[in-house]
Design a protein around this motif. Structure first.
Motif, PDB file in Angstrom:
ATOM      1  N   ALA A  25       0.433  -3.728  -8.725  1.00  0.00           N
ATOM      2  CA  ALA A  25       1.317  -2.802  -8.009  1.00  0.00           C
ATOM      3  C   ALA A  25       0.920  -1.353  -8.282  1.00  0.00           C
ATOM      4  O   ALA A  25       0.892  -0.519  -7.369  1.00  0.00           O
ATOM      5  CB  ALA A  25       2.762  -3.050  -8.414  1.00  0.00           C
ATOM      6  N   VAL A  26       0.579  -1.046  -9.525  1.00  0.00           N
ATOM      7  CA  VAL A  26       0.165   0.316  -9.874  1.00  0.00           C
ATOM      8  C   VAL A  26      -1.137   0.663  -9.164  1.00  0.00           C
ATOM      9  O   VAL A  26      -1.302   1.775  -8.651  1.00  0.00           O
ATOM     10  CB  VAL A  26       0.009   0.458 -11.405  1.00  0.00           C
ATOM     11  N   VAL A  27      -2.073  -0.287  -9.130  1.00  0.00           N
ATOM     12  CA  VAL A  27      -3.331  -0.057  -8.418  1.00  0.00           C
ATOM     13  C   VAL A  27      -3.060   0.243  -6.953  1.00  0.00           C
ATOM     14  O   VAL A  27      -3.645   1.172  -6.368  1.00  0.00           O
ATOM     15  CB  VAL A  27      -4.263  -1.288  -8.553  1.00  0.00           C
ATOM     16  N   ARG A  28      -2.163  -0.508  -6.344  1.00  0.00           N
ATOM     17  CA  ARG A  28      -1.843  -0.286  -4.929  1.00  0.00           C
ATOM     18  C   ARG A  28      -1.220   1.093  -4.714  1.00  0.00           C
ATOM     19  O   ARG A  28      -1.511   1.778  -3.718  1.00  0.00           O
ATOM     20  CB  ARG A  28      -0.892  -1.373  -4.423  1.00  0.00           C
ATOM     21  N   ILE A  29      -0.373   1.502  -5.649  1.00  0.00           N
ATOM     22  CA  ILE A  29       0.269   2.824  -5.530  1.00  0.00           C
ATOM     23  C   ILE A  29      -0.787   3.925  -5.559  1.00  0.00           C
ATOM     24  O   ILE A  29      -0.809   4.812  -4.697  1.00  0.00           O
ATOM     25  CB  ILE A  29       1.283   3.027  -6.673  1.00  0.00           C
ATOM     26  N   ARG A  30      -1.669   3.869  -6.562  1.00  0.00           N
ATOM     27  CA  ARG A  30      -2.683   4.914  -6.695  1.00  0.00           C
ATOM     28  C   ARG A  30      -3.696   4.853  -5.545  1.00  0.00           C
ATOM     29  O   ARG A  30      -4.177   5.888  -5.066  1.00  0.00           O
ATOM     30  CB  ARG A  30      -3.395   4.782  -8.040  1.00  0.00           C
ATOM     31  N   ALA A  31      -4.037   3.659  -5.107  1.00  0.00           N
ATOM     32  CA  ALA A  31      -4.972   3.526  -3.983  1.00  0.00           C
ATOM     33  C   ALA A  31      -4.357   4.112  -2.710  1.00  0.00           C
ATOM     34  O   ALA A  31      -5.033   4.811  -1.945  1.00  0.00           O
ATOM     35  CB  ALA A  31      -5.325   2.056  -3.777  1.00  0.00           C
ATOM     36  N   ASP A  32      -3.073   3.835  -2.493  1.00  0.00           N
ATOM     37  CA  ASP A  32      -2.394   4.359  -1.310  1.00  0.00           C
ATOM     38  C   ASP A  32      -2.329   5.886  -1.360  1.00  0.00           C
ATOM     39  O   ASP A  32      -2.552   6.552  -0.342  1.00  0.00           O
ATOM     40  CB  ASP A  32      -0.982   3.771  -1.222  1.00  0.00           C
ATOM     41  N   GLU A  33      -2.054   6.441  -2.540  1.00  0.00           N
ATOM     42  CA  GLU A  33      -1.991   7.896  -2.679  1.00  0.00           C
ATOM     43  C   GLU A  33      -3.330   8.557  -2.347  1.00  0.00           C
ATOM     44  O   GLU A  33      -3.373   9.682  -1.858  1.00  0.00           O
ATOM     45  CB  GLU A  33      -1.599   8.266  -4.108  1.00  0.00           C
ATOM     46  N   ASN A  34      -4.405   7.828  -2.619  1.00  0.00           N
ATOM     47  CA  ASN A  34      -5.735   8.393  -2.418  1.00  0.00           C
ATOM     48  C   ASN A  34      -6.441   7.856  -1.170  1.00  0.00           C
ATOM     49  O   ASN A  34      -7.624   8.129  -0.955  1.00  0.00           O
ATOM     50  CB  ASN A  34      -6.598   8.111  -3.642  1.00  0.00           C
ATOM     51  N   ILE A  66      -7.493   4.878  -0.430  1.00  0.00           N
ATOM     52  CA  ILE A  66      -8.630   4.044  -0.817  1.00  0.00           C
ATOM     53  C   ILE A  66      -8.208   2.586  -0.724  1.00  0.00           C
ATOM     54  O   ILE A  66      -7.066   2.232  -1.056  1.00  0.00           O
ATOM     55  CB  ILE A  66      -9.096   4.370  -2.253  1.00  0.00           C
ATOM     56  N   ASN A  67      -9.115   1.746  -0.272  1.00  0.00           N
ATOM     57  CA  ASN A  67      -8.853   0.309  -0.226  1.00  0.00           C
ATOM     58  C   ASN A  67      -8.566  -0.185  -1.642  1.00  0.00           C
ATOM     59  O   ASN A  67      -9.408  -0.040  -2.527  1.00  0.00           O
ATOM     60  CB  ASN A  67     -10.083  -0.409   0.343  1.00  0.00           C
TER      61      ASN A  67
END
Length: 383
Positions: A314-323, A325-326
């Motif tokens: 979930a944290v990876v998805r949050i940071r990826a969405d902010e940037n 990035i897939n």
């Protein structure tokens, strides 16, 4: 259309080196053959800037030393796509890696592309150009090269210039110009390209199923095969295939007659190396193998561990969405499992991934951060 300089004399190469010294960056690519040799046979070097393009024929030019020296200039960025094999050629010929380097394949995921995108796909997506595949399987060692082959080879760097300019402009707009410094520094490390025969067995699949004498034999034969392949400049599998290493480890022949009876073994290997192979097998049986440090197949995760992995994801998805990035390019489930198991090879502990989310995930696992849930948002706060 840009005129392609075909460089096949020393005088032409010296003039090209003068051109190179004026540039701040160059797009580079190589053509080589490796099907029948251990080391790649260097057949062509393509170089381009937005203003000019050249194809250098290393099979015709008496000495490439001046060009290699020019490319070692630290003030000139060397741009590649998927550069590892290209840099391996430079390392084998000079013992050095031209620095600094920029790899568009590594950079592309920071702009939302999938991990390790192919060059043709990147050119198509960014430039709306479909590259020809007509000479994908060309024999680049044959001379003379046709005009079509030279154009095909040159296109790789002509469009790489445009891709590089577009990627660097977008990275600058996003404030990510420096995100890849650590990744590119790793590529420029000469140790990355050194081949240690005594470690050749580590690349063999299925070795973790062996123990005792069998493992010792596979380790010994893999080291011998690597040294012999290097000495003879022949593909290692032409000497002994991986499957044969396992067969020899299980059957353990001690004479050439016993070796010749092993199903599938190459007759040349028996006649030329049979005595030596039997001696190696006999000696390997008398000593303990190098211990296996790799972990076996990971055991099934507990429900609590699966929950932790879900939170990390979930944290990876949050940071990826902010940037933008897939998220799969940031970390896969396997990457998260490696982080949970504290494996140092985990991608999340290196390069831009560590800066973006890796350090944060480590802190979360150590209890230094907490997740705050809201109806439409998940946030991460220091405890």
């Amino acid at each position: 259309m840009t005129t392609i300089q075909y460089i096949n004399t020393q005088e032409q190469l010296d003039q090209l080196c003068v051109q190179i010294k004026k540039e701040s960056w160059l797009a580079l690519d190589t053509e080589f053959l490796r099907e029948k040799t251990y080391y790649p046979k260097f057949c062509l070097l393509q170089i381009a800037t937005p203003e000019w393009v050249a194809c250098v024929d290393p099979l015709a030019v008496p000495s490439m030393d001046a060009l290699f020296e020019a490319l070692e200039n630290p003030d000139i960025t060397k741009v590649f796509h998927s550069c590892r094999q290209d840099l391996e050629i430079f390392y084998q010929l000079t013992g050095k890696i031209p620095q600094p380097v920029f790899d568009t394949q590594i950079a592309a995921p920071l702009l939302g592309f999938q991990e390790n995108p192919g060059y043709a796909m990147l050119v198509s997506s960014l430039l709306n150009v479909n590259l020809s595949k007509a000479h994908t399987r060309a024999d680049w060692s044959k001379r003379p090269l046709s005009e079509a082959e030279i154009q095909y080879a040159a296109d790789d760097v002509i469009y790489l210039c445009k891709v590089y300019e577009m990627i660097t402009r977008k990275l600058a707009e996003l404030g990510r110009t420096d995100w890849l410094n650590d990744d590119f520094a790793e590529l420029a490390d000469p140790d990355f390209y050194k081949v240690a025969p005594e470690k050749a067995w580590l690349k063999i699949k299925g070795k973790n199923k062996l123990t005792g004498k069998q493992l010792s034999i596979v380790q010994t034969l893999a080291e011998w095969r690597e040294k012999m392949a290097q000495a003879e400049n022949r593909p290692r599998n032409w000497l002994l295939r991986d499957e044969m290493l396992f067969d020899l480890a299980k059957l353990q022949p001690e004479t050439q007659a016993e070796l010749a009876n092993v199903r599938g073994i190459n007759e040349r290997a028996v006649s030329r190396y049979g005595k030596e192979l039997c001696q190696l097998i006999t000696a390997a049986k008398q000593r303990a193998p190098v211990p296996l440090h790799e972990k076996g197949r990971p055991g099934k995760k507990t429900q609590q561990q699966e929950a932790v992995l879900d939170i990390l994801s979930a944290v990876v998805r949050i940071r990826a969405d902010e940037n933008s990035i897939n998220p799969v390019s940031v970390a896969t489930r396997k990457d998260l499992e490696m982080l949970l198991d504290e494996e140092p090879e985990c991608l999340l502990l290196h390069g831009w991934r560590r800066k973006m989310v890796g350090k944060e995930l480590q802190a979360l696992l150590q209890g230094q951060y907490a997740l705050i849930l809201q109806p439409d948002k998940v946030s991460i706060e220091a405890r």
